[in-house]
Design a protein around this motif. Structure first.
Motif, mmCIF file in Angstrom:
data_model
loop_
_atom_site.group_PDB
_atom_site.id
_atom_site.type_symbol
_atom_site.label_atom_id
_atom_site.label_comp_id
_atom_site.label_asym_id
_atom_site.label_seq_id
_atom_site.Cartn_x
_atom_site.Cartn_y
_atom_site.Cartn_z
ATOM 1 N N THR A 1 0.860 -1.180 0.000
ATOM 2 C CA THR A 1 0.000 0.000 0.000
ATOM 3 C C THR A 1 0.897 1.230 0.000
ATOM 4 N N SER A 2 1.518 1.483 1.129
ATOM 5 C CA SER A 2 2.431 2.618 1.195
ATOM 6 C C SER A 2 3.850 2.179 0.872
ATOM 7 N N GLY A 3 4.077 0.867 0.921
ATOM 8 C CA GLY A 3 5.423 0.345 0.713
ATOM 9 C C GLY A 3 6.217 0.333 2.009
ATOM 10 N N ALA A 4 5.569 0.740 3.114
ATOM 11 C CA ALA A 4 6.281 0.900 4.385
ATOM 12 C C ALA A 4 6.947 -0.394 4.875
ATOM 13 N N THR A 5 6.235 -1.518 4.753
ATOM 14 C CA THR A 5 6.796 -2.786 5.247
ATOM 15 C C THR A 5 8.056 -3.159 4.468
ATOM 16 N N LEU A 6 7.931 -3.138 3.135
ATOM 17 C CA LEU A 6 9.081 -3.520 2.319
ATOM 18 C C LEU A 6 10.257 -2.578 2.552
ATOM 19 N N GLU A 7 9.944 -1.285 2.617
ATOM 20 C CA GLU A 7 11.020 -0.304 2.808
ATOM 21 C C GLU A 7 11.714 -0.479 4.156
ATOM 22 N N GLU A 8 10.950 -0.805 5.175
ATOM 23 C CA GLU A 8 11.533 -1.017 6.500
ATOM 24 C C GLU A 8 12.481 -2.231 6.475
ATOM 25 N N ILE A 9 12.036 -3.291 5.795
ATOM 26 C CA ILE A 9 12.895 -4.486 5.704
ATOM 27 C C ILE A 9 14.138 -4.175 4.868
ATOM 28 N N ILE A 10 13.946 -3.466 3.764
ATOM 29 C CA ILE A 10 15.103 -3.088 2.928
ATOM 30 C C ILE A 10 16.099 -2.284 3.767
ATOM 31 N N ASN A 11 15.578 -1.336 4.556
ATOM 32 C CA ASN A 11 16.468 -0.530 5.400
ATOM 33 C C ASN A 11 17.302 -1.393 6.338
ATOM 34 N N CYS A 12 16.670 -2.431 6.885
ATOM 35 C CA CYS A 12 17.400 -3.329 7.794
ATOM 36 C C CYS A 12 18.560 -3.998 7.068
ATOM 37 N N PHE A 13 18.316 -4.408 5.826
ATOM 38 C CA PHE A 13 19.381 -5.046 5.044
ATOM 39 C C PHE A 13 20.478 -4.042 4.671
ATOM 40 N N LEU A 14 20.041 -2.851 4.294
ATOM 41 C CA LEU A 14 21.024 -1.834 3.875
ATOM 42 C C LEU A 14 21.965 -1.476 5.021
ATOM 43 N N LYS A 15 21.423 -1.462 6.236
ATOM 44 C CA LYS A 15 22.265 -1.165 7.409
ATOM 45 C C LYS A 15 23.374 -2.205 7.554
ATOM 46 N N LEU A 16 23.125 -3.400 7.023
ATOM 47 C CA LEU A 16 24.134 -4.463 7.105
ATOM 48 C C LEU A 16 24.894 -4.582 5.779
ATOM 49 N N ASN A 17 24.805 -3.533 4.972
ATOM 50 C CA ASN A 17 25.489 -3.478 3.674
ATOM 51 C C ASN A 17 25.083 -4.569 2.708
ATOM 52 N N PHE A 18 23.848 -4.970 2.769
ATOM 53 C CA PHE A 18 23.356 -5.967 1.828
ATOM 54 C C PHE A 18 22.243 -5.337 0.989
ATOM 55 N N ASN A 19 22.422 -5.385 -0.338
ATOM 56 C CA ASN A 19 21.379 -4.762 -1.171
ATOM 57 C C ASN A 19 20.959 -5.624 -2.360
ATOM 58 N N ASN A 20 21.322 -6.891 -2.292
ATOM 59 C CA ASN A 20 20.992 -7.791 -3.395
ATOM 60 C C ASN A 20 19.548 -8.295 -3.271
ATOM 61 N N ILE A 21 18.610 -7.383 -3.446
ATOM 62 C CA ILE A 21 17.212 -7.702 -3.162
ATOM 63 C C ILE A 21 16.319 -7.273 -4.333
ATOM 64 N N THR A 22 15.354 -8.103 -4.651
ATOM 65 C CA THR A 22 14.284 -7.732 -5.579
ATOM 66 C C THR A 22 12.985 -7.971 -4.829
ATOM 67 N N CYS A 23 12.059 -7.008 -4.902
ATOM 68 C CA CYS A 23 10.778 -7.176 -4.203
ATOM 69 C C CYS A 23 9.678 -7.491 -5.202
ATOM 70 N N LEU A 24 8.799 -8.366 -4.782
ATOM 71 C CA LEU A 24 7.702 -8.775 -5.651
ATOM 72 C C LEU A 24 6.450 -8.963 -4.788
ATOM 73 N N THR A 25 5.405 -8.207 -5.098
ATOM 74 C CA THR A 25 4.179 -8.377 -4.325
ATOM 75 C C THR A 25 3.073 -8.912 -5.234
ATOM 76 N N ILE A 26 2.157 -9.641 -4.658
ATOM 77 C CA ILE A 26 1.055 -10.183 -5.448
ATOM 78 C C ILE A 26 0.188 -9.036 -5.949
ATOM 79 N N SER A 27 -0.033 -8.041 -5.061
ATOM 80 C CA SER A 27 -0.922 -6.960 -5.461
ATOM 81 C C SER A 27 -0.478 -5.616 -4.910
ATOM 82 N N LYS A 28 -1.137 -4.613 -5.448
ATOM 83 C CA LYS A 28 -0.804 -3.241 -5.108
ATOM 84 C C LYS A 28 -2.131 -2.499 -5.024
ATOM 85 N N THR A 29 -2.312 -1.709 -3.986
ATOM 86 C CA THR A 29 -3.576 -0.965 -3.909
ATOM 87 C C THR A 29 -3.540 0.176 -4.924
ATOM 88 N N LYS A 30 -4.719 0.560 -5.373
ATOM 89 C CA LYS A 30 -4.811 1.583 -6.423
ATOM 90 C C LYS A 30 -4.332 2.930 -5.914
#
Ligand SMILES: [Zn+2]
Length: 220
Positions: free
Chosen positions: A191-220
């Motif tokens: 919806t806002s992307g907040a969950t994915l962004e929060e998880i990405i931030n956790c990885f980035l803090k550990l210098n890991f960025n090899n991530i692709t995100c894929l969601t089943i759906s997206k709110t309009k």
């Protein structure tokens, strides 16, 4: 697990067995995939490119959170209908295939807080990951991302971000084992992307960025 939920789970499992071949949406028996062709036609697939980038990490969404996809997600999350994980992963897979991403990924997903999983009796995203893993042959890592505090549902974008902050933790030992791997972070809705962004931030803090995100759906 509460007794009420356990009974509900067994009952729904039993129903799933009987109605194994029926479309979960319209109930017709012209399908082996729990979603008939007519109901699949109603699914609004999105274009085959990243719909958003966060810190250069692509976020793809397969469909619009509407009609049949919305019903299937709600069945899985709120109505104990575990079999809905299958058509949802089929939808995710049919979109993913067309992206032509050639990498070999490790599947991860936002975990739920242990109390929430216990209440529901299962983590719905794990069920989707499991089905998706069968279709792709990608392995799942269940221990990499931990949910360390519960989150209440919030409707305002600003509140969502505040609410989710500090909710996840990355298991660093696990991450070390996956140093050269690519992660496919999947989720049901963005919806806002907040969950994915929060998880990405956790990885980035550990210098890991090899991530692709894929969601089943997206709110309009
Ligand atoms: Zn149908």
């Amino acid at each position: 697990m509460e007794l009420k939920n356990l009974t509900k789970n067994i009952y729904n499992g039993f129903l799933d067995m009987i109605y194994k071949k029926k479309c979960l949406i319209c109930g017709c028996s012209k399908t082996d995939d729990l979603l008939c062709k007519t109901c699949l036609k109603d699914v609004q697939f999105l274009s085959y490119f990243a719909h958003k980038f966060y810190e250069k990490i692509p976020i793809y969404s397969a469909t619009i959170y509407d009609k049949n996809v919305k019903s299937l997600i709600q069945m899985l999350k709120f109505k104990h209908k575990k079999s809905a994980a299958k058509p949802l992963s089929n939808i995710l897979f049919s979109y993913f295939k067309k992206l032509n991403l050639k990498d070999d990924y490790i599947i991860v997903y936002p975990p739920s807080f242990f109390i929430k999983s216990a209440q529901r009796g299962y983590n719905h995203m794990f069920l989707i990951a499991k089905e998706f893993s069968k279709l792709t042959d990608f392995k799942i890592n269940k221990n990499l991302i931990k949910k360390i505090k519960p989150t209440k549902p919030q409707y305002k974008v600003k509140d969502r971000r505040k609410n989710i902050k500090g909710s996840f933790k990355i298991n660093q030992k696990e991450l070390l084992k996956l140093k050269d791997k690519k992660l496919l972070l999947i989720d049901d809705i963005t919806t806002s992307g907040a969950t994915l962004e929060e998880i990405i931030n956790c990885f980035l803090k550990l210098n890991f960025n090899n991530i692709t995100c894929l969601t089943i759906s997206k709110t309009k």
